[in-house]
Design an enzyme around this catalytic site. Structure first.
Site, PDB file in Angstrom:
ATOM      1  N   CYS A 119     -43.818  25.806   7.952  1.00 11.92           N
ATOM      2  CA  CYS A 119     -42.795  24.818   7.585  1.00 11.92           C
ATOM      3  C   CYS A 119     -42.218  24.091   8.809  1.00 11.92           C
ATOM      4  CB  CYS A 119     -41.679  25.477   6.787  1.00 11.92           C
ATOM      5  SG  CYS A 119     -42.273  26.337   5.333  1.00 11.92           S
ATOM      6  N   HIS A 252     -35.724  20.917   7.293  1.00 10.84           N
ATOM      7  CA  HIS A 252     -36.779  21.371   6.384  1.00 10.84           C
ATOM      8  C   HIS A 252     -36.154  21.646   5.021  1.00 10.84           C
ATOM      9  CE1 HIS A 252     -39.959  23.400   4.494  1.00 10.84           C
ATOM     10  NE2 HIS A 252     -39.470  24.619   4.642  1.00 10.84           N
ATOM     11  N   ASN A 282     -39.998  23.057  -1.951  1.00  5.20           N
ATOM     12  CA  ASN A 282     -40.348  23.241  -0.535  1.00  5.20           C
ATOM     13  C   ASN A 282     -41.818  22.841  -0.350  1.00  5.20           C
ATOM     14  OD1 ASN A 282     -41.095  24.231   1.953  1.00  5.20           O
ATOM     15  ND2 ASN A 282     -40.077  26.201   1.718  1.00  5.20           N
TER      16      ASN A 282
END
Ligand code: ACO
Length: 325
Positions: A119, A252, A282
């Site tokens: 990520c 993020h 996500n």
């Protein structure tokens, strides 16, 4: 040689199939897995995610995002001399997804490689591209985050499968006489590799180990809130700026509670926080460039604004990029 790099165009791609929490909960219930829209919204802020069709791979999403970024930058693909793709869900073990994207773009010969920092991948890739531009190794880069995380989700594990989605985002980064990217910070701590991982590989013609994403959610949460604040303070100090200079925080997009906690620690007004996790879930390395592109196209992020990008994820990895847009 020009001393800086600047983002001159952004683009993104979301697969058309949007799956609401309700639709996902109904699908999981058919396999005896219990969850609800209320639980997902309260714990994560996620309301929906997009899933790519079975035949769509990361390079397909990356290509659409890249073309949009090139168009926004008014840039011919042939003038690109560096392609970096951040992904943990590459098309193949090798060649890199970046080489596949290069070929799909119809340009050949420029450097192309993948970055694997889960990520944090986009922040890592942008930092590498900035460094290469500032040293003269490249002058015009395509930096892409692209993921099909739905492929590595265990839809029998409700603690992870409700969290992730598919998508891609891209930027064109060009050499410039005036700053763009002001400061970068990359960090990692491999002692935490096991709290977020997909611990499988291919050997002897078989998948060895475990092919699904595994996560200790509370451990990730705790670490994420600490390291994001540290990374933010570090890039601000390097650039000789303060929290008050930040126009937009684009962290993020994993969990609204982590994102709001970071904004609070930096004393940012809630409206300075860019939020797309509600609609995207996500999307790992794609989440930051997706959110950046949406906020540029919606008119929130304007030329001259100071933007803080922050990544955190498996590895454990984290990092930040401070830039003037
Ligand atoms: N639906 C319903 N109930 C659920 C679900 C679900 N989808 N998932 C877990 N639960 C239950 C658990 O079984 C547990 O039940 P119990 O109390 O009876 O044992 C209860 O909910 C609480 O579980 P916790 O894991 O303690 O819940 P928490 O409040 O920590 O939220 C979450 C879990 C959302 C994963 C949170 O820990 C988190 O966001 N962590 C950060 C991880 C993250 O963002 N990961 C993304 C990838 S990493 C990155 O990008 C940084």
């Amino acid at each position: 040689m020009k001393g800086y790099s600047r983002i001159t165009g952004t683009g993104s791609c979301l697969p058309p199939h949007r799956v609401s929490n309700e639709a996902l909960a109904a699908q999981l219930a058919r396999d005896g897995v219990e969850t609800s829209d209320a639980w997902i919204v309260e714990r994560t802020g996620i309301r929906a995610r997009h899933f790519a069709a079975a035949e769509v791979v990361s390079s397909d999403l990356a290509l659409v995002a890249a073309r949009a970024a090139l168009e926004a930058a008014d840039c011919d693909a042939a003038s690109i001399d560096l392609i970096i793709v951040a992904t943990s869900t590459p098309d193949m073990i090798f060649p890199s997804t970046a080489c596949i994207v290069q070929n799909k773009l119809g340009v050949h010969g420029c450097a192309a490689f993948d970055v694997q920092a889960v990520c944090s991948g986009f922040v890592y890739a942008l930092t590498v591209a900035d460094s290469m531009i500032r040293t003269g190794a490249a002058s015009k880069a395509l930096v892409i985050g692209s993921e099909v995380f739905s492929r590595i989700l265990d839809f029998k594990d409700r603690t992870t499968c409700v969290l992730f989605g598919d998508g891609a985002g891209a930027v064109v980064l060009e050499a410039s006489d005036r700053p763009g990217i002001l400061a970068t910070e990359l960090r990692a701590d491999g002692r935490h590799a096991n709290i977020l991982c997909t611990p499988g590989t291919v050997a002897a013609g078989k998948v060895l180990g475990h092919p699904w994403l595994r996560m200790d959610g509370p451990a990730v949460f705790k670490l994420a809130v600490t390291v994001l604040e540290d990374a933010a303070r570090s890039v601000l100090a390097k650039a000789d700026r303060t929290e008050a200079d930040i126009d937009w925080l684009i962290p993020h997009q994993a969990n609204i509670r982590i994102m709001q906690s970071t904004a609070r620690k930096l004393k940012l007004a809630p409206e300075r926080l860019i939020v797309t996790v509600d609609e995207h879930g996500n999307t790992s390395a794609a989440s930051i460039p997706l959110a950046l592109d949406e906020s540029v196209r919606s008119g929130k992020v304007k030329p001259g604004d100071t933007v803080l990008l922050e990544g955190v994820g498996g590895g454990f990895t984290w990092g930040a990029v401070l830039l003037d847009f």
